[in-house]
Motif scaffolding. Structure first.
Motif, PDB file in Angstrom:
ATOM      1  N   GLN A 158      -6.662  -2.011  -1.175  1.00 21.28           N
ATOM      2  CA  GLN A 158      -6.545  -1.997  -2.530  1.00 21.28           C
ATOM      3  C   GLN A 158      -7.646  -0.980  -3.207  1.00 21.28           C
ATOM      4  OE1 GLN A 158      -3.690  -2.630  -4.302  1.00 21.28           O
ATOM      5  NE2 GLN A 158      -3.254  -2.968  -2.233  1.00 21.28           N
TER       6      GLN A 158
ATOM      7  N   TRP B 242      -8.739   6.002  -5.812  1.00 18.75           N
ATOM      8  CA  TRP B 242      -7.807   6.905  -6.203  1.00 18.75           C
ATOM      9  C   TRP B 242      -7.421   7.248  -7.553  1.00 18.75           C
ATOM     10  CZ3 TRP B 242      -6.458  10.307  -2.490  1.00 18.75           C
ATOM     11  CH2 TRP B 242      -5.351  11.626  -2.878  1.00 18.75           C
ATOM     12  N   ILE B 243      -7.216   6.082  -8.212  1.00 18.22           N
ATOM     13  CA  ILE B 243      -6.886   6.123  -9.608  1.00 18.22           C
ATOM     14  C   ILE B 243      -8.154   6.356 -10.318  1.00 18.22           C
ATOM     15  CG2 ILE B 243      -6.400   4.740 -11.537  1.00 18.22           C
ATOM     16  CD1 ILE B 243      -4.651   2.910  -9.551  1.00 18.22           C
TER      17      ILE B 243
ATOM     18  N   CYS C  20      -0.033  -0.820 -11.058  1.00 14.67           N
ATOM     19  CA  CYS C  20       0.636  -0.242  -9.780  1.00 14.67           C
ATOM     20  C   CYS C  20       0.552  -1.387  -8.780  1.00 14.67           C
ATOM     21  CB  CYS C  20      -0.544   0.879  -9.467  1.00 14.67           C
ATOM     22  SG  CYS C  20      -0.109   1.718  -7.997  1.00 14.67           S
TER      23      CYS C  20
ATOM     24  N   SER D 184       3.373   6.120  -5.402  1.00 15.76           N
ATOM     25  CA  SER D 184       3.283   5.900  -6.803  1.00 15.76           C
ATOM     26  C   SER D 184       2.570   6.923  -7.220  1.00 15.76           C
ATOM     27  CB  SER D 184       2.896   4.746  -7.361  1.00 15.76           C
ATOM     28  OG  SER D 184       3.801   3.954  -7.044  1.00 15.76           O
ATOM     29  N   GLN D 185       1.100   7.058  -6.596  1.00 15.63           N
ATOM     30  CA  GLN D 185      -0.066   7.787  -7.010  1.00 15.63           C
ATOM     31  C   GLN D 185       0.325   9.224  -6.718  1.00 15.63           C
ATOM     32  OE1 GLN D 185      -2.557   6.704  -8.694  1.00 15.63           O
ATOM     33  NE2 GLN D 185      -1.571   4.932  -8.724  1.00 15.63           N
TER      34      GLN D 185
ATOM     35  N   MET E  66      -8.972   1.332  -1.740  1.00 16.83           N
ATOM     36  CA  MET E  66      -8.563   2.802  -1.773  1.00 16.83           C
ATOM     37  C   MET E  66      -7.620   3.362  -2.733  1.00 16.83           C
ATOM     38  SD  MET E  66      -7.460   2.635   2.297  1.00 16.83           S
ATOM     39  CE  MET E  66      -6.722   4.251   2.512  1.00 16.83           C
ATOM     40  N   ILE E  67      -6.780   2.369  -3.357  1.00 18.76           N
ATOM     41  CA  ILE E  67      -5.926   2.856  -4.471  1.00 18.76           C
ATOM     42  C   ILE E  67      -6.701   2.836  -5.585  1.00 18.76           C
ATOM     43  CG2 ILE E  67      -4.047   2.006  -5.879  1.00 18.76           C
ATOM     44  CD1 ILE E  67      -3.165   2.995  -3.273  1.00 18.76           C
TER      45      ILE E  67
ATOM     46  N   GLU F 234       2.347   1.610  -3.597  1.00 23.72           N
ATOM     47  CA  GLU F 234       1.289   2.126  -4.507  1.00 23.72           C
ATOM     48  C   GLU F 234       0.890   3.478  -4.156  1.00 23.72           C
ATOM     49  OE1 GLU F 234      -1.766  -1.207  -5.287  1.00 23.72           O
ATOM     50  OE2 GLU F 234      -1.439  -1.006  -3.297  1.00 23.72           O
TER      51      GLU F 234
ATOM     52  N   PHE G 277       0.929  -1.125  -0.082  1.00 21.57           N
ATOM     53  CA  PHE G 277      -0.081   0.079   0.060  1.00 21.57           C
ATOM     54  C   PHE G 277       0.792   1.343   0.002  1.00 21.57           C
ATOM     55  CE2 PHE G 277      -2.342   3.504   2.284  1.00 21.57           C
ATOM     56  CZ  PHE G 277      -3.248   3.592   1.641  1.00 21.57           C
TER      57      PHE G 277
ATOM     58  N   ARG H 174      -9.789  13.872 -15.071  1.00 19.57           N
ATOM     59  CA  ARG H 174      -9.222  13.928 -16.530  1.00 19.57           C
ATOM     60  C   ARG H 174     -10.434  13.845 -17.661  1.00 19.57           C
ATOM     61  NH1 ARG H 174      -4.148  14.544 -17.119  1.00 19.57           N
ATOM     62  NH2 ARG H 174      -2.753  13.726 -15.782  1.00 19.57           N
TER      63      ARG H 174
END
Lengths: 523, 313
Positions: free
Chosen positions: B261, B267-268, B30, A516-517, B263-264, A513, A510, B275
């Protein structure tokens, strides 16, 4: 009058002055000194000085050396050392502006206002070896009291702006500490305890002990799960016993105040706030006092013995880790040898016997031996006077069919129950510290074998012939040998459990990642 | 404008949902990078912990002292390999820079991003977006200066004020201003990227100038478009963190993995939402202002088709 440098002959050091009298003092006679001195407080550093309108006035007057072991004991001021002074009576007059709120290590005898806008406060203190005071117009005063075995104790808390939310945390920790010290080690004989919370920007004045006055430390947004205000309160209060009353020589044997105090900090904090949650207490992360002392010790465990003079340590980290944390873990490990209750009784005896005196390390260790009824030289020689490191490891544990060559016997399902396995368990002493260890071996049929090894040799191997295979083997199953440098190698579980490693990986993945974000925000 | 903005906001979300393959693709890259960057540490941790009873301290709760002890082990300490994590993160940034051209081309065209079209557009715009990244770093320098000045002011106030609040308030106010400035800069550069892709603008300083003019004339509209998705992004992240830290069973590995995950992923997803919304907004803007562009004079033929070939071609 001349400056002397008894410790290192550094002629630039002007922290000790020797006065040669015009004539010797006859036996039974006395001499009176009138010393006029002038102080300029520094911006707060090393627990004394000013910050904004806050003054912490500690180590502010010339101290007389201690006549001890038939000689004057008076050391230079070093970066790592604290202090040593004799008991006496202090009558102190403090003149400050009238708007100042003053706290001091004595009883307020009188207060008079002066025509020039100042006030003069008179304090009296007995059976103490230092006197400090503080003043600030910005303090908020919180009064409380606690009644112990020798009567009521007034608690004055002087809290700085923005720290009000920590008031009750300080008070609760102080009262809890007073109660447990009174129960476990001996009575608190003074009728007061002044607690000073330094302001924002004055944190260097925090975390210091003076007789009946301690300085604390917190933050504006101190989370409930971070028990820093409680830890500092307990620790500095503990010094009322281990420094204040049992007034050991902090220059020569700093472990006797800081180390014993760190040990009692573990015991008191664990009792008040939980064994595994007395430093950090969040649903997602915890830490107990014992763990805190362990990591302090393990940071650099082998450079200095506990017994070294404070200014002769390898460096500041070694001084802190050894003096505070190794002593605490040394005493926690000693509990395994003599028992927790016996050690508590020994500390009680030590306190009652040596309060208001200047005992030595030998006095302390002999008291433990006397109370426990055990010869503990083998332990103290390694743990106190030596630099040996303790690390026992469970090097090998496995079960194989006893008749391993008889393929037909153990290929047959029918004979599985009758198969005899030979289980080997090997324990290795990786460090140079010798300590007895207990081994607990569990088998798949829920039977257990226990062994006691004196830990003298480099290794020992046990074997068991049973109709079952090994499930786990563990030395120090109750985690009592806190001096063990690596407790992760103390056990072997046959069925690997990857959960802990997976938990760590979750966090690391986490974090990776997330970094990275964050960086990808730039694109 | 508010009405059309709301439409853009939801259309952006719809576009991200419609072509969620982009989100999943970025997420899995990622995740794979995350796994690779932590592989060595995990192997070491497994070796130390899998057969040790002491690992229970990390299973039943999370004993912080155990982590420190693991790092202090004399023979083979468990080191946090920050440099490996950083290297993989930088690799991901480069990949994101490459992918942005393809993502924006898909959103601007509003057509299904085939693999060929995606990579052609990504490659076509890569160096332009890289130049924009250089410009961005230059623009961020004064903001970094502002942060340094805030630190100096904080130190000065801390030295002079008995109360901790004035210094704290300065930091809080400065943090809000800096965050706002960062968002403004990001929106500006987002629009420059959209222009670079939508109009096949080759000169990035010109794309920046046009984006600046466009943003200046539609400041609140574009800012709010970005900001409200950001707020959703932050709230979801905070919620995820709260659930992970305070509500999950400490022993749970799978649930913790899923929450972290998620959360990620969100976020993405929300970043792509921003965009997509910006691309749709620009597309609509072009349609509404075709006769009279907001910027003047027009430097080049401005409404060229995007470089990325559509799937039909």
């Amino acid at each position: 009058m001349q400056f002397i440098q008894p410790d290192d002959k550094n002629t630039d050091d002007h922290t000790v002055v020797q006065i040669t009298l015009p004539k010797p003092i006859a036996p039974g006679a006395s001499v009176e000194f009138h010393i006029v001195f002038h102080d300029v407080l520094p911006k707060v550093v090393e627990r004394t000085g000013y910050a904004h309108d806050f003054d912490m006035v500690g180590q502010w007057f010339p101290k007389v050396g201690v006549w001890w072991k038939n000689a004057w004991n008076c050391h230079q001021f070093h970066a790592n050392t604290e202090f040593f002074a004799d008991f006496g009576t202090f009558d102190v007059k403090i003149t400050v502006p009238q708007n100042e709120i003053v706290g001091a290590g004595g009883d307020l005898v009188s207060s008079a206002t002066n025509p020039d806008g100042t006030k003069t406060l008179t304090y009296h203190s007995e059976d103490v070896h230092d006197f400090s005071w503080t003043a600030s117009p910005s303090f908020t005063v919180v009064e409380d009291s606690w009644t112990g075995s020798q009567g009521p104790v007034k608690i004055h808390l002087l809290i700085s702006p923005g720290h009000e939310s920590s008031s009750q945390r300080y008070i609760k920790a102080a009262k809890g500490s007073l109660q447990l010290f009174d129960e476990w080690y001996g009575p608190y004989p003074y009728d007061r305890l002044t607690m000073v919370d330094p302001p924002h920007g004055g944190a260097d004045a925090g975390g210091m002990e003076y007789p009946t006055l301690i300085t604390l430390g917190t933050g504006v947004h101190m989370p409930q799960g971070v028990l820093a205000p409680e830890v500092v309160t307990e620790h500095e209060f503990g010094h009322q016993y281990w420094y204040g009353m049992v007034a050991t020589n902090e220059f020569e044997e700093a472990w006797l105040d800081e180390g014993i105090n760190s040990y009692t900090e573990v015991k008191v904090m664990d009792a008040l706030y939980g064994k595994n949650t007395s430093v950090l207490n969040f649903p997602f992360a915890q830490m107990g006092e014992s763990g805190l002392q362990q990591i302090g010790y393990l940071a650099d465990p082998a450079k200095d013995p506990i017994s070294r003079f404070a200014w002769l340590f390898y460096n500041n980290n070694s001084y802190g880790g050894i003096t505070y944390s190794k002593t605490a873990t040394m005493l926690l490990t000693l509990e395994k040898v003599i028992g927790e209750d016996t050690l508590r009784q020994a500390l009680h005896t030590y306190f009652m016997r040596y309060r208001f005196t200047h005992p030595t390390g030998e006095d302390f260790l002999k008291t433990i031996e006397e109370v426990s009824g055990k010869d503990l030289h083998w332990y103290f020689n390694q743990a106190v006077y030596g630099t040996q490191v303790l690390d026992y490891s469970l090097a090998d544990a496995h079960s194989d069919p006893l008749k391993w060559w008889d393929a037909a016997a153990h290929d047959s399902k029918k004979s599985d129950k009758d198969e005899i396995y030979r289980t080997y368990v090997t324990v290795v002493r990786k460090g140079d510290f010798q300590f007895p260890v207990d081994l607990e071996v569990k088998f798949e049929d829920h039977t257990t074998a226990t062994e006691h090894w004196d830990g003298q040799d480099r290794w020992v191997r046990y074997h068991y012939d049973r109709k079952t295979k090994i499930e786990s083997a563990q030395i120090d199953a109750h985690n009592q040998i806190t001096m063990d440098r690596d407790y992760f190698n103390n056990s072997y579980i046959e069925d690997a459990n990857p959960r802990a490693a997976h938990k760590l990986r979750n966090i690391w993945v986490f974090a990776s990642e997330w970094l990275s974000q964050l960086l990808a925000w730039l694109t | 404008m508010a009405e059309s903005n709301r439409g853009t906001f939801f259309s952006g979300a719809g576009l991200v949902w419609k072509w969620q393959r982009l989100v999943w693709w970025l997420f899995f890259v990622c995740l794979i990078f995350g796994f690779y960057s932590t592989q060595e540490m995990t192997e070491r941790a497994s070796f130390l912990l899998n057969n040790s009873a002491a690992a229970q301290r990390l299973v039943n709760g999370f004993d912080f002292s155990s982590i420190v002890t693991l790092q202090q082990l004399p023979d083979s300490p468990l080191e946090i390999q920050g440099h490996t994590i950083l290297h993989f993160s930088i690799l991901f940034v480069i990949l994101m820079l490459f992918a942005t051209g393809g993502i924006l081309a898909a959103y601007v065209l509003g057509e299904k991003p085939t693999t060929t079209a995606f990579f052609e557009a990504a490659g076509h715009h890569f160096w332009r977006l890289f130049r924009l990244l250089i410009y961005l770093v230059i623009v961020l320098l004064p903001i970094a200066g502002l942060a340094a000045a805030t630190n100096a002011i904080y130190t000065h106030i801390e030295d002079t004020s008995i109360s901790p609040y004035p210094a704290d308030h300065v930091v809080e106010a400065a943090a809000i201003v800096i965050l706002l400035l960062l968002i403004i800069v990001r929106v500006w550069f987002d629009m420059a990227q959209v222009i670079a892709v939508a109009d096949d603008e080759k000169k990035m300083h010109r794309a920046l100038r046009r984006a600046f003019t466009l943003f200046r004339h539609n400041f609140f509209s574009l800012l709010w478009l970005y900001l409200r998705v950001s707020i959703i992004e932050w709230l979801l992240f905070a919620l995820g963190l709260h659930v992970w830290m305070f509500h999950l069973n400490p022993q749970s590995v799978v649930a913790a993995f899923l929450v972290s995950q998620l959360m990620i992923l969100t976020w993405i997803g929300t970043r792509l939402w921003q965009r997509a919304s910006e691309a749709i907004w620009y597309r609509n803007y072009q349609a509404n202002h075709a006769a009279a562009p907001a910027w003047s004079p027009a430097p080049e033929p401005m409404y060229m088709p995007v470089a990325a070939p559509s799937p039909q071609q």
